[in-house]
Enzyme design. Structure first.
Site, PDB file in Angstrom:
ATOM      1  N   GLU A   1      -8.098   4.920  -4.576  1.00 48.33           N
ATOM      2  CA  GLU A   1      -8.596   5.583  -3.434  1.00 48.33           C
ATOM      3  C   GLU A   1      -9.104   7.039  -3.381  1.00 48.33           C
ATOM      4  O   GLU A   1      -8.598   7.693  -4.068  1.00 48.33           O
ATOM      5  CB  GLU A   1      -7.629   5.286  -2.365  1.00 48.33           C
ATOM      6  CG  GLU A   1      -7.269   4.123  -1.533  1.00 48.33           C
ATOM      7  CD  GLU A   1      -6.325   4.257  -0.504  1.00 48.33           C
ATOM      8  OE1 GLU A   1      -6.051   5.251   0.146  1.00 48.33           O
ATOM      9  OE2 GLU A   1      -5.575   3.367  -0.233  1.00 48.33           O
TER      10      GLU A   1
ATOM     11  N   ASN B   1       0.704  -1.160  -0.097  1.00 51.42           N
ATOM     12  CA  ASN B   1       0.001   0.012   0.199  1.00 51.42           C
ATOM     13  C   ASN B   1       0.833   1.191  -0.094  1.00 51.42           C
ATOM     14  O   ASN B   1       1.715   1.445   0.888  1.00 51.42           O
ATOM     15  CB  ASN B   1      -0.927   0.000   1.306  1.00 51.42           C
ATOM     16  CG  ASN B   1      -1.911   1.143   1.192  1.00 51.42           C
ATOM     17  OD1 ASN B   1      -2.782   0.967   0.374  1.00 51.42           O
ATOM     18  ND2 ASN B   1      -1.773   2.214   1.715  1.00 51.42           N
ATOM     19  N   GLU B   2       0.749   2.045  -1.038  1.00 55.05           N
ATOM     20  CA  GLU B   2       1.152   3.389  -0.932  1.00 55.05           C
ATOM     21  C   GLU B   2       2.989   3.224  -0.727  1.00 55.05           C
ATOM     22  O   GLU B   2       3.281   4.031   0.364  1.00 55.05           O
ATOM     23  CB  GLU B   2       0.657   4.177  -0.264  1.00 55.05           C
ATOM     24  CG  GLU B   2      -0.831   4.551  -0.726  1.00 55.05           C
ATOM     25  CD  GLU B   2      -1.337   5.596  -0.021  1.00 55.05           C
ATOM     26  OE1 GLU B   2      -0.887   6.050   1.064  1.00 55.05           O
ATOM     27  OE2 GLU B   2      -2.394   6.249  -0.639  1.00 55.05           O
TER      28      GLU B   2
ATOM     29  N   PHE C   1     -12.347   7.788  12.133  1.00 54.81           N
ATOM     30  CA  PHE C   1     -13.394   8.930  11.860  1.00 54.81           C
ATOM     31  C   PHE C   1     -13.331   9.219  10.315  1.00 54.81           C
ATOM     32  O   PHE C   1     -13.643  10.248   9.833  1.00 54.81           O
ATOM     33  CB  PHE C   1     -12.997   9.895  12.665  1.00 54.81           C
ATOM     34  CG  PHE C   1     -13.684   9.761  14.128  1.00 54.81           C
ATOM     35  CD1 PHE C   1     -15.116   9.420  14.284  1.00 54.81           C
ATOM     36  CD2 PHE C   1     -13.064  10.036  15.162  1.00 54.81           C
ATOM     37  CE1 PHE C   1     -15.703   9.402  15.552  1.00 54.81           C
ATOM     38  CE2 PHE C   1     -13.464   9.623  16.437  1.00 54.81           C
ATOM     39  CZ  PHE C   1     -14.703   9.385  16.670  1.00 54.81           C
ATOM     40  N   HIS C   2     -12.241   8.442   9.567  1.00 52.15           N
ATOM     41  CA  HIS C   2     -12.230   8.501   8.108  1.00 52.15           C
ATOM     42  C   HIS C   2     -13.495   8.398   7.363  1.00 52.15           C
ATOM     43  O   HIS C   2     -14.354   7.418   7.907  1.00 52.15           O
ATOM     44  CB  HIS C   2     -11.143   7.907   7.765  1.00 52.15           C
ATOM     45  CG  HIS C   2     -10.713   8.259   6.126  1.00 52.15           C
ATOM     46  ND1 HIS C   2     -11.506   7.898   5.058  1.00 52.15           N
ATOM     47  CD2 HIS C   2      -9.540   8.712   5.842  1.00 52.15           C
ATOM     48  CE1 HIS C   2     -11.013   8.420   3.969  1.00 52.15           C
ATOM     49  NE2 HIS C   2      -9.738   8.866   4.463  1.00 52.15           N
TER      50      HIS C   2
ATOM     51  N   GLU D   1      -7.824   5.239  12.105  1.00 46.58           N
ATOM     52  CA  GLU D   1      -8.617   6.083  10.948  1.00 46.58           C
ATOM     53  C   GLU D   1     -10.099   5.882  11.341  1.00 46.58           C
ATOM     54  O   GLU D   1     -10.666   5.991  10.527  1.00 46.58           O
ATOM     55  CB  GLU D   1      -8.053   5.730   9.566  1.00 46.58           C
ATOM     56  CG  GLU D   1      -6.826   6.121   9.291  1.00 46.58           C
ATOM     57  CD  GLU D   1      -6.279   5.792   7.849  1.00 46.58           C
ATOM     58  OE1 GLU D   1      -6.733   4.907   7.298  1.00 46.58           O
ATOM     59  OE2 GLU D   1      -5.523   6.587   7.576  1.00 46.58           O
TER      60      GLU D   1
END
Ligand code: GAL
Length: 666
Positions: free
Chosen positions: A312, A152-153, A362-363, A360
């Site tokens: 994303e 990932n990234e 509250f993403h 994360e």
């Protein structure tokens, strides 16, 4: 290119990151039912699931993933199966403390977040290959598998002894001997001459400014090291089933030590994650720029066209400037379709369901803490319907006759603290050119230096600081082949090692531009310098001597008062423009419009009102995105795909709405 598994059925991809490992099976079933209701057809699974797949070294618990993939398959939803290597489990850190990352000032980081590994550490690489192989053995032929999503990234660095040894090996390959390295890094300055390879290290915390050549090579080294971490996983996944495409999702930002253009040669599709940092209208501009960047990588980085996909994006709030900003109704859909307009093979969100805990929590998510009976879920389902109506419109190439050069290494080199001004920003300058063109109604390609420039009438180099001989040759061939050129300040000032090209700036392009720059006069953040003809410059000014070029606009103040600010040099039938300051947005817009006009480039869709973005594609589709809050009328005829209506010469696009017209060819 093994992409059939992804869009063999003509549907655009739609879905996002799904983390069933965070939920009991009852929630999986609910999720899959909701996905079907929203039109989802592809989900990314397993991205950070390593500790659930291998809870102890060598003990694998894959039964839950078997069930998840079977469940998806039974629902007709495809899986982008991730390798979980961006988040090694705690046992890994305790077992291999030498594989934990070390910062430039010598602090060793510990697990407790994600990305706690050194990509140059053999133990990490072995463990990463191993878990990827376990997944490949088990799932390479699973009927739900449509795409491998590696890691990932990629974007971390490290200064541990493994990293240092690997850096030395990389430098040995690049330079052959120490003389060449000393020369490239200009180590005669500040007594930095290296007499033994053992003296050469990573750019650790040091007393004052670090060597610019060393910093630049360290970034390049990490790009190559991370790339090799990716390719070794890719190769084993590919070997297990060559029909399944493999990719990794790019994180954008010039802090990332990854040269995405180079990486594009190694992926079966370019995958970008995009989160605008602006919450207002700036988000539209950023979206268009990111999409054009991705398309440029996909088209040119690979040497042959590969597809690209938005892997994303945020379904609702974006977190910027210290707080969450809600996307007003319609914005998510419009921005998603803006990516599709510019060639994305679909739309993916981070994330499907909001976790109850974790960093994360509250993403934003399609299924939020409030469940699925929400405005956001309804909008996501509406987008699913819209994408369904676009089925059969293959991810398309976009019509553009202006190209903006974008080069990761130039961005890295400009960040060196010893530059004439702080906050010099090649990506930011590229984005400023793109924004001005976007507002003026032109579509631009964003391309890496060296990319084929077929169809490009106007090439722009925005603070393209580094110029290798190959880049200079590329620019020359464009101009001598009849293409127009616009070069902005700080372009071509240095060679690929960040050594200044001497004899007056911009050393690489002086003769093409017909100018010689004697001195730089950077401006303060709040300073503006008037230009004759009504424009304004910011950030930068210079003493420019014409050497064949005509003056288009001069400084009307500041240190270079009265001297040329913007020039153009006639070469045969083309113009080579030089812009020695950063024009204010309106000034830039007028300047680029004039440069485009002289290059014979017309706006994408003349007659489109201000605030409506038009993207015309080679497949005959015209995307119209109304970024204003009132209805807009556009002169067009054809068939509108989202509503299924025939358009007879004029179409009204709803406030904040989108239309996709298959144009009637008169
Ligand atoms: C991405 C990352 C995701 C998630 C997201 C939050 O960069 O890949 O895992 O952290 O940001 O916006």
């Amino acid at each position: 290119m093994p992409t059939k598994a992804l869009w063999g059925d003509g549907r655009l991809c739609y879905g996002g990151d799904w983390n069933p490992e965070q939920w009991p099976p009852g929630v999986w079933r609910e999720d899959v039912a909701l996905m079907r209701a929203a039109g989802v057809n592809l989900v990314t699974v397993g991205v950070f699931a390593w500790s659930r797949l291998e809870p102890e070294p060598g003990r694998y618990t894959l039964d839950w993933l078997d069930r998840v993939l079977d469940l998806l398959h039974s629902a007709g939803i495809r899986a982008a199966l991730a390798t979980p290597t961006a988040s090694p489990p705690p046992w890994f850190s305790l077992r291999h403390p030498d594989a934990l990352p070390v910062t430039a000032d010598g602090v060793r980081l510990h697990h407790g977040s994600r990305d706690t590994y050194c990509a140059a550490a053999p133990a990490y690489r072995d463990a990463a290959r191993n878990i990827a192989e376990v997944l490949a053995d088990r799932y390479a032929h699973h009927p739900a598998l449509a795409l491998w999503h590696v890691h990932n990234e990629y974007g971390t660095t490290c200064h541990c002894p493994h990293a240092e040894a690997a850096f030395r090996r990389w430098l040995t390959t690049r330079y052959g001997d120490l003389d060449a390295l000393n020369d490239a890094w200009v180590t005669s300055f500040w007594s930095q001459h290296y007499s033994d390879w053992a003296q050469v290290g990573t750019p650790r915390a040091t007393q004052y400014l670090a060597n610019p050549g060393q910093l630049l090579d360290f970034r390049r080294f990490w790009s190559d090291t991370l790339l090799s971490a990716y390719t070794e996983q890719r190769d084993l996944l590919r070997a297990a089933n060559p029909a399944v495409p493999v990719t990794t999702n790019y994180v954008l930002g010039d802090w990332v030590p990854v040269d995405h253009a180079r990486w594009a040669r190694e992926v079966d599709l370019v995958a970008i994650d995009h989160y605008p940092s602006a919450a207002d209208a700036g988000a539209e501009e950023q979206t268009a720029f990111a999409a054009d960047l991705a398309r440029g990588w996909a088209r040119h980085g690979a040497g042959q066209q590969v597809p690209w996909l938005l892997t994303e994006s945020a379904p609702n709030q974006i977190h910027t400037a210290g707080r969450m900003h809600t996307k007003e109704p319609g914005r998510m859909t419009r921005h998603s379709l803006a990516h599709v307009a510019r060639g994305s093979a679909g739309v993916m969100f981070f994330q499907w369901r909001a976790p109850a805990g974790g960093a994360e929590r509250f993403h934003s998510a399609v299924v939020s803490h409030a469940g699925a009976g929400t405005r956001v879920f309804r909008e996501a389902a509406g987008l699913g319907t819209a994408l369904g109506r676009l089925a059969g419109t293959a991810p398309g190439r976009v019509q553009a006759a202006v190209a903006i050069a974008y080069d990761a290494a130039s961005g890295w080199a400009l960040r060196h603290p010893g530059m004439p001004r702080d906050a010099l920003d090649h990506p930011g300058e590229a984005a400023a050119v793109h924004r001005a063109l976007w507002h003026a109604g032109f579509t631009a390609d964003v391309v890496p230096p060296g990319a084929p420039l077929d169809g490009c009438r106007l090439l722009v180099l925005p603070a393209l600081y580094l110029a290798s001989d190959a880049t200079v040759d590329w620019v020359r061939r464009h101009v001598h082949g009849g293409g127009h050129l616009l070069v902005t300040w700080l372009s071509g000032v240095a060679d690929e090692h960040a050594r200044v090209r001497l004899g007056g700036y911009p050393g690489a392009y002086r003769d093409l531009l017909g100018v010689r720059v004697e001195e730089f006069h950077p401006l303060a953040d709040d300073e503006h310098v008037p230009l004759t003809g009504g424009g304004t410059g910011r950030i930068w000014s210079e003493t420019v001597h014409p050497a064949g070029a005509e003056t288009v606009s001069a400084y009307a103040g500041g240190v270079p008062d009265g001297r040329p600010a913007i020039t153009r040099n006639r070469i045969g039938d083309t113009y080579a423009w030089y812009v020695s300051t950063r024009p204010e947005d309106d000034t830039y817009r007028r300047l680029l419009t004039e440069a485009a006009r002289l290059a014979g480039v017309t706006p994408t869709c003349p007659g489109v009102p201000e605030g409506v973005e038009a993207v015309r594609r080679h497949d005959g589709l015209l995307y119209l995105l109304n970024h204003t809050d009132h209805p807009q009328r556009v002169p067009v005829a054809g068939f509108e795909l989202l509503s299924g209506a025939t358009v007879d010469g004029e179409l009204t696009v709803a406030p904040g709405g989108v239309a996709v017209v298959r144009e009637e060819i008169p």
